[in-house]
Motif scaffolding. Sequence first.
Motif, PDB file in Angstrom:
ATOM      1  N   ALA A 472      57.087 -76.020  17.297  1.00 56.76           N
ATOM      2  CA  ALA A 472      55.932 -75.201  15.993  1.00 56.76           C
ATOM      3  C   ALA A 472      55.471 -76.772  15.748  1.00 56.76           C
ATOM      4  O   ALA A 472      54.166 -77.029  16.174  1.00 56.76           O
ATOM      5  N   GLU A 473      56.146 -77.854  15.597  1.00 50.06           N
ATOM      6  CA  GLU A 473      55.429 -78.866  14.504  1.00 50.06           C
ATOM      7  C   GLU A 473      54.586 -79.213  15.391  1.00 50.06           C
ATOM      8  O   GLU A 473      53.467 -80.237  15.337  1.00 50.06           O
ATOM      9  N   ILE A 474      55.273 -80.002  16.931  1.00 55.69           N
ATOM     10  CA  ILE A 474      54.620 -81.095  17.788  1.00 55.69           C
ATOM     11  C   ILE A 474      53.501 -80.103  18.347  1.00 55.69           C
ATOM     12  O   ILE A 474      52.795 -81.148  19.009  1.00 55.69           O
ATOM     13  N   PHE A 475      54.200 -78.832  18.919  1.00 55.18           N
ATOM     14  CA  PHE A 475      52.539 -78.271  19.853  1.00 55.18           C
ATOM     15  C   PHE A 475      51.331 -77.993  18.989  1.00 55.18           C
ATOM     16  O   PHE A 475      50.570 -78.103  19.716  1.00 55.18           O
ATOM     17  N   MET A 476      51.489 -77.557  18.326  1.00 51.61           N
ATOM     18  CA  MET A 476      50.524 -77.806  16.419  1.00 51.61           C
ATOM     19  C   MET A 476      49.748 -78.568  16.790  1.00 51.61           C
ATOM     20  O   MET A 476      48.562 -78.783  16.035  1.00 51.61           O
ATOM     21  N   LYS A 477      50.505 -80.190  16.097  1.00 56.09           N
ATOM     22  CA  LYS A 477      49.934 -80.846  16.045  1.00 56.09           C
ATOM     23  C   LYS A 477      49.420 -82.003  17.338  1.00 56.09           C
ATOM     24  O   LYS A 477      48.085 -81.996  16.796  1.00 56.09           O
ATOM     25  N   TYR A 478      49.769 -82.076  18.580  1.00 58.05           N
ATOM     26  CA  TYR A 478      48.912 -82.616  19.561  1.00 58.05           C
ATOM     27  C   TYR A 478      49.116 -82.132  20.584  1.00 58.05           C
ATOM     28  O   TYR A 478      48.186 -82.448  21.262  1.00 58.05           O
ATOM     29  N   ILE A 479      48.677 -80.539  20.297  1.00 58.96           N
ATOM     30  CA  ILE A 479      48.102 -79.475  21.308  1.00 58.96           C
ATOM     31  C   ILE A 479      47.567 -78.449  20.581  1.00 58.96           C
ATOM     32  O   ILE A 479      46.767 -77.823  21.166  1.00 58.96           O
ATOM     33  N   GLY A 480      47.508 -78.317  19.215  1.00 57.61           N
ATOM     34  CA  GLY A 480      47.209 -76.457  18.902  1.00 57.61           C
ATOM     35  C   GLY A 480      46.919 -75.149  18.794  1.00 57.61           C
ATOM     36  O   GLY A 480      46.266 -74.503  18.726  1.00 57.61           O
ATOM     37  N   LEU A 481      48.361 -75.222  19.384  1.00 56.00           N
ATOM     38  CA  LEU A 481      48.806 -73.833  19.538  1.00 56.00           C
ATOM     39  C   LEU A 481      49.374 -73.781  17.970  1.00 56.00           C
ATOM     40  O   LEU A 481      49.575 -74.413  16.861  1.00 56.00           O
ATOM     41  N   GLY A 482      48.695 -72.215  17.927  1.00 56.69           N
ATOM     42  CA  GLY A 482      49.173 -71.026  16.469  1.00 56.69           C
ATOM     43  C   GLY A 482      50.143 -71.277  16.959  1.00 56.69           C
ATOM     44  O   GLY A 482      50.858 -70.921  18.272  1.00 56.69           O
ATOM     45  N   GLN A 483      50.888 -69.885  15.792  1.00 56.82           N
ATOM     46  CA  GLN A 483      51.491 -69.658  16.169  1.00 56.82           C
ATOM     47  C   GLN A 483      52.340 -68.207  17.070  1.00 56.82           C
ATOM     48  O   GLN A 483      52.852 -68.144  17.404  1.00 56.82           O
ATOM     49  N   SER A 484      51.406 -67.732  16.750  1.00 53.15           N
ATOM     50  CA  SER A 484      50.863 -66.623  18.098  1.00 53.15           C
ATOM     51  C   SER A 484      51.049 -66.361  19.521  1.00 53.15           C
ATOM     52  O   SER A 484      52.101 -65.931  20.313  1.00 53.15           O
ATOM     53  N   GLU A 485      50.110 -68.172  19.510  1.00 53.94           N
ATOM     54  CA  GLU A 485      50.470 -68.302  21.510  1.00 53.94           C
ATOM     55  C   GLU A 485      52.159 -69.322  21.464  1.00 53.94           C
ATOM     56  O   GLU A 485      52.335 -69.074  22.396  1.00 53.94           O
ATOM     57  N   LEU A 486      52.721 -69.697  20.437  1.00 53.50           N
ATOM     58  CA  LEU A 486      54.654 -70.165  20.736  1.00 53.50           C
ATOM     59  C   LEU A 486      55.339 -69.230  21.153  1.00 53.50           C
ATOM     60  O   LEU A 486      56.050 -68.482  21.660  1.00 53.50           O
ATOM     61  N   ARG A 487      54.442 -67.754  19.955  1.00 57.62           N
ATOM     62  CA  ARG A 487      55.697 -67.128  20.364  1.00 57.62           C
ATOM     63  C   ARG A 487      55.287 -65.879  21.907  1.00 57.62           C
ATOM     64  O   ARG A 487      56.671 -65.804  22.231  1.00 57.62           O
ATOM     65  N   GLU A 488      53.940 -66.465  22.198  1.00 54.70           N
ATOM     66  CA  GLU A 488      53.313 -66.105  23.768  1.00 54.70           C
ATOM     67  C   GLU A 488      54.963 -66.685  25.075  1.00 54.70           C
ATOM     68  O   GLU A 488      54.849 -65.962  26.085  1.00 54.70           O
ATOM     69  N   LEU A 489      54.480 -67.946  24.583  1.00 54.32           N
ATOM     70  CA  LEU A 489      55.026 -69.288  25.796  1.00 54.32           C
ATOM     71  C   LEU A 489      56.766 -68.765  25.581  1.00 54.32           C
ATOM     72  O   LEU A 489      57.059 -68.962  26.885  1.00 54.32           O
ATOM     73  N   LYS A 490      56.461 -68.345  24.111  1.00 55.37           N
ATOM     74  CA  LYS A 490      58.212 -68.362  24.261  1.00 55.37           C
ATOM     75  C   LYS A 490      58.698 -67.171  24.593  1.00 55.37           C
ATOM     76  O   LYS A 490      60.268 -66.727  25.820  1.00 55.37           O
ATOM     77  N   GLU A 491      58.082 -66.157  25.166  1.00 58.80           N
ATOM     78  CA  GLU A 491      58.331 -64.624  25.763  1.00 58.80           C
ATOM     79  C   GLU A 491      57.974 -65.749  26.962  1.00 58.80           C
ATOM     80  O   GLU A 491      58.943 -64.357  27.743  1.00 58.80           O
ATOM     81  N   GLN A 492      57.816 -66.139  27.421  1.00 56.69           N
ATOM     82  CA  GLN A 492      57.618 -66.140  28.919  1.00 56.69           C
ATOM     83  C   GLN A 492      58.428 -66.957  29.601  1.00 56.69           C
ATOM     84  O   GLN A 492      58.317 -67.650  30.671  1.00 56.69           O
ATOM     85  N   GLY A 493      58.791 -67.916  28.528  1.00 53.21           N
ATOM     86  CA  GLY A 493      60.021 -69.051  28.952  1.00 53.21           C
ATOM     87  C   GLY A 493      59.623 -69.845  29.296  1.00 53.21           C
ATOM     88  O   GLY A 493      60.363 -70.780  29.945  1.00 53.21           O
ATOM     89  N   VAL A 494      58.173 -70.037  28.551  1.00 52.11           N
ATOM     90  CA  VAL A 494      57.827 -71.278  29.221  1.00 52.11           C
ATOM     91  C   VAL A 494      58.520 -72.674  28.367  1.00 52.11           C
ATOM     92  O   VAL A 494      58.237 -74.231  28.328  1.00 52.11           O
ATOM     93  N   ILE A 495      58.896 -72.467  26.760  1.00 57.27           N
ATOM     94  CA  ILE A 495      59.223 -73.059  25.667  1.00 57.27           C
ATOM     95  C   ILE A 495      59.890 -72.218  24.902  1.00 57.27           C
ATOM     96  O   ILE A 495      60.328 -71.610  25.187  1.00 57.27           O
TER      97      ILE A 495
END
Length: 495
Positions: A472-495
């Motif tokens: 959460a900290e790194i992807f939000m800091k450098y890529i600007g991803l929000g919590q909902s996007e992080l949850r979606e990427l995790k569900e897709q097996g990307v992170i």
Amino acid sequence: MAKKAREVEINSREDTLPLMGPDVRPWPVTPPPSPEEVAAVYARRKAEEFGKWCEDNLRIDYARGKPEALQGVRVLSCGQWRMGHKFASGLLSELGAELINVEPPTGDPLRKLSPFGREEYMLEDKNGDKCGLDFIHELRNAYSVTINLETEKGRELYTKLAQHADILIEEYPPGYMDNLGIGYRQLSQINPKLIYCWIGEHGQWGPMKDRVSKYGQWMLDPFGQAACSFIHNTGFPEDLLPRGKGGDPTRSGVWFADYVAGEQTAVNALAALFWRDEFSGEGQFIETTAAEALMDILDFDITWYGFNKSIKARTGGWDPNLNQYAWNPCKDGYMMIGGQTDRLWYRIGMCIERELPIFGRLIHEDPLLKEMAARNALQALTKTYTMTAMWLRNINRVEAEEKLMEYEIAAGPLLYIDEVAEFPHFKYRPWVNVLEDEQYGTLMYSEATTAYQMRTPARVKWLGRPLGHDNAEIFMKYIGLGQSELRELKEQGVI
């Protein structure tokens, strides 16, 4: 006081050995020497002023408030099973670089590596996930993120992180990242200042680039050791031990080739960083191989062969250039004695023959041993070390060191790891140290070897973190991803 404490430590090993099981060993068993005791040592050595000045400027305890040499430098590290990229990036992070370690969502398999496969030798984080000690010890100051590089979205995330990196260190098989479209050739197009370091065994080009990595691409350190003659000339020679008991080559149990390659990679990266910032403004591609890096430190083996076709044989702990210059068994372990000059050679004999008069008759009166060069012949080494072991077998390491020091001889005991942890000198500096980790509790570790810098000392802030702890900290800091996007990427097996 310090000497007495050390004698107790060395002579009471059975009382201080760590217990089997998950219990944390109390440390230190004995307190480090006091400043007053150390000041007395400075006084005896006539170094009161300089010793105190060094301590005031170099003690690790005083490092926290000082600046970091690599502050502002960002390092991206990735690879599986291997130790080279972890060690290289860890060295840079200790010097202040921000380190992001990238693993697949399932984690680096090295996390599961544990002595004898025993889970009880692993550490458990707050979520109940277990991790091996190797991984935790080497992931120093590293932020942990997970990315599935086999997916298109994962490669997009990785590319966006690489845009912010000054140095990228990877240890995947030759051409793997380039085939995915995220190697140096592609990333340098979007980040021309990127310093891209690749670590492997034989290299990514040349006739043997895929010979080993095609079939055993993750755990290659033994092949690096084998390919540079390190294994060949490590071990005991056949004619020094009974038949069937010696003569075989010996691999270093530690992943030595990978560590040496990691050290050289860090040096290369710093040189490239200096060149970029001071001269060219551009990054570059760097390749380090374990076999070649290890060959670079194998003394004069290759030069000797080129001189007269000599192939250096296995000599065990003996140095073919010097006599005495080896460890020998004593009553409670082993003792290292150095006699690399005539002065030291004869002083060793004077010390030993006080209690073993035959040493003087057989060694000092032997015409063959009068000249330094002649002492290095195999029969001379055998004779000298046999007599030395006769003297050492009846005394322990502390006694041997005290007797040898009376004659100003270079000598020291071979320490067991529990003795290293309790060694008064290491505790006082302190090179052996502990930290309170928020995930794993109390951890004992060895300090950074670059910590003894006056103005910009290296430091260890934390050890390895749980898998994906910093997503959460790194992807939000450098890529600007929000919590909902992080949850979606995790569900897709990307992170």
